[in-house]
Design an enzyme around this catalytic site. Structure first.
Site, PDB file in Angstrom:
ATOM      1  CG  ASN A  98      -1.814   1.164   1.326  1.00 48.01           C
ATOM      2  OD1 ASN A  98      -1.763   2.054   0.482  1.00 48.01           O
ATOM      3  ND2 ASN A  98      -2.651   1.182   2.350  1.00 48.01           N
TER       4      ASN A  98
ATOM      5  NE  ARG B  14      -6.243   1.564   0.070  1.00 47.46           N
ATOM      6  CZ  ARG B  14      -6.195   2.791   0.573  1.00 47.46           C
ATOM      7  NH1 ARG B  14      -5.064   3.302   1.005  1.00 47.46           N
ATOM      8  NH2 ARG B  14      -7.293   3.500   0.669  1.00 47.46           N
TER       9      ARG B  14
ATOM     10  CG  HIS C  16     -12.640   3.917   3.630  1.00 45.28           C
ATOM     11  ND1 HIS C  16     -13.274   4.943   4.285  1.00 45.28           N
ATOM     12  CD2 HIS C  16     -11.320   4.096   3.837  1.00 45.28           C
ATOM     13  CE1 HIS C  16     -12.369   5.712   4.865  1.00 45.28           C
ATOM     14  NE2 HIS C  16     -11.169   5.228   4.595  1.00 45.28           N
TER      15      HIS C  16
ATOM     16  NE  ARG D  30      -9.306  13.239   3.185  1.00 42.03           N
ATOM     17  CZ  ARG D  30      -9.203  11.910   3.211  1.00 42.03           C
ATOM     18  NH1 ARG D  30     -10.211  11.160   3.648  1.00 42.03           N
ATOM     19  NH2 ARG D  30      -8.117  11.323   2.784  1.00 42.03           N
TER      20      ARG D  30
ATOM     21  CD  GLU E 259      -8.694  -0.962   4.566  1.00 41.96           C
ATOM     22  OE1 GLU E 259      -8.815  -0.170   3.638  1.00 41.96           O
ATOM     23  OE2 GLU E 259      -8.370  -0.619   5.717  1.00 41.96           O
TER      24      GLU E 259
END
Ligand code: ADP
Length: 404
Positions: free
Chosen positions: A11, A90, A179, A240, A388
């Site tokens: 990743n 990923r 996600h 965010r 993940e």
């Protein structure tokens, strides 16, 4: 015939590279770690191997390629290199092109490059990881698992913005959702916990980490998600803002002379829990501060958490419009898996959906545990730790088995 041994999962971010060596059937992690501060002289790599943790400084030019070369050396010394049968990457944005795991070739790399305009921070970094891994593992197949793929089942009415249609046709401006790998994994796990076939299950899944998103899952498929064209949309996150009135952007630019780059920084890096609390993007710090005293610092920490929990509850309630049944709510991600405080505040605002929290269970199910945190007469709310990396390893191995 491809035999699945271990899959190296990568990743890659712009200044970091996370890796795990995973046995795809069991999900067992043999080695994992992180190279960080890449592209600076402080670049280092941390590797966890059989209860042993090592940290090494990286050599010039301090880049992703050096990090992977160092990783190869360590895996060779640990006699693990011959045990790797594939590399799974990923990749953040697959656009409308990719809804499935995909074997990487030059055409796929070109498409990922073309999609960089939709994910300028992420896709180029993912490509750097792919190229570095291809150079280090010349004989191994490499597979891309896209963060947007799970959401490609969203119906048109969910993914369209009310903008002129040609912006979708010509510029691909639509909701994509992110996600996806996490929402997919926890949905599968929840179906197993409920002993129900996944294609008969409907969930609302809340992934609450540094990035946060809520997804409605109908008959095992994503039908709507809170993140949109970019990961900025939806509920507020660590740094965010989540969704705000777009009119605020005009105000910042026209009245306060913000540049577009200032607005970008403000909404992505300086807002959310950090911006509201003026203290931290870390949920733990905010909980401790909010509960510790009664000064202005604790008031703002509490306010940030209140807004956060209210937005999560509102988003969950709104996604009930996407479903005809709701088997359970799922909490995952660092906050969803661990914060009894956030879970309690969210569920307290969802009594109309028949959630009644079991305080003791809510305080117990943390730190990697999974289970129902609601009472028996309530609709269930499952805490499910996400994984993940395991999905990437498993989907990489499955694809290679299918095509071999
Ligand atoms: P990322 O999105 O970067 O993978 P994580 O999923 O690890 O992030 O989530 C990070 C968030 O989880 C941080 O806000 C952190 O404070 C929060 N978190 C981790 N452990 C706890 C805890 N025990 N209680 C409350 N929040 C926690």
């Amino acid at each position: 015939m491809f035999t699945a041994k271990n899959v190296l999962v990568i990743n890659c971010g712009s200044s970091s590279l996370k890796f795990s060596l995973i046995e795809p059937n069991s999900g067992k992690t043999l080695v994992n770690g992180l190279a960080e501060r890449l592209m600076t002289e402080q670049a280092s790599i941390t590797i966890n191997n059989a209860n042993e943790k090592n940290n090494l400084m990286l050599a010039a030019p301090f880049d992703h390629k050096i990090a992977i070369e160092q990783l190869v050396q360590i895996l060779t010394e640990a006699n693990l290199i011959s045990q790797i049968s594939a590399v799974g990457h990923r990749v953040v944005h697959g656009g409308e092109e990719y809804s499935q795991p995909t074997l990487i070739n030059d055409d796929v790399k070109q498409t990922i490059t073309n999609l960089s305009k939709l994910a300028p921070l992420h896709n180029p970094a993912n490509l750097v990881g792919i190229e570095a891994a291809q150079q280090a593992f010349t004989t191994l197949p490499q597979v891309a698992i896209f963060d947007t793929a799970f959401h490609q089942t969203m119906p048109e009415k969910a993914f369209m913005y009310a903008l002129p249609y040609e912006l979708y046709q010509q510029e691909s401006i639509r909701k994509y959702g992110f996600h996806g790998t996490s929402h997919f994994f926890v949905s599968q796990q929840a179906a197993t916990l409920l002993s129900k076939p996944i294609n008969q299950c409907s969930f609302i899944s809340a992934h609450l980490g540094n990035g946060c998103s809520i997804t409605a899952v109908k008959n095992g498929e994503s039908v709507d998600s809170s993140m949109g064209f970019t990961p900025l949309e939806g509920i507020m996150m660590g740094t965010r803002s989540g969704s705000i009135d777009p009119g605020i952007i005009f105000y910042l630019v026209e009245q306060l002379n913000y540049s577009l780059s200032d607005v970008n920084q403000l909404l992505n890096k300086k807002s959310g829990l950090l911006g509201l609390s003026q203290l931290s993007n870390d949920c733990r710090t905010l909980e401790q501060t909010a509960l510790a005293s009664n000064d202005s610092k604790s008031r703002l920490a509490k306010l940030a958490l209140d807004v956060f929990c209210y937005q999560i509850a509102k988003s969950i309630a709104s996604f009930s419009a996407s479903l005809t049944a709701l088997d359970c709510l799922i909490f995952t991600g660092g906050i969803g898996e661990n914060s009894s405080y956030v879970r309690e505040q969210v569920l307290a605002q969802l009594s109309l959906l028949n959630f009644v929290i079991d305080v003791e269970q809510n305080n117990t199910i943390r730190l990697g545990a999974s289970g129902n945190i609601c009472k028996e007469n309530s609709r269930p709310c499952l805490v499910v730790p996400t994984n993940e990396e395991w999905v990437i390893a498993e989907q990489t191995a499955s694809l290679l088995q299918k095509i071999s």
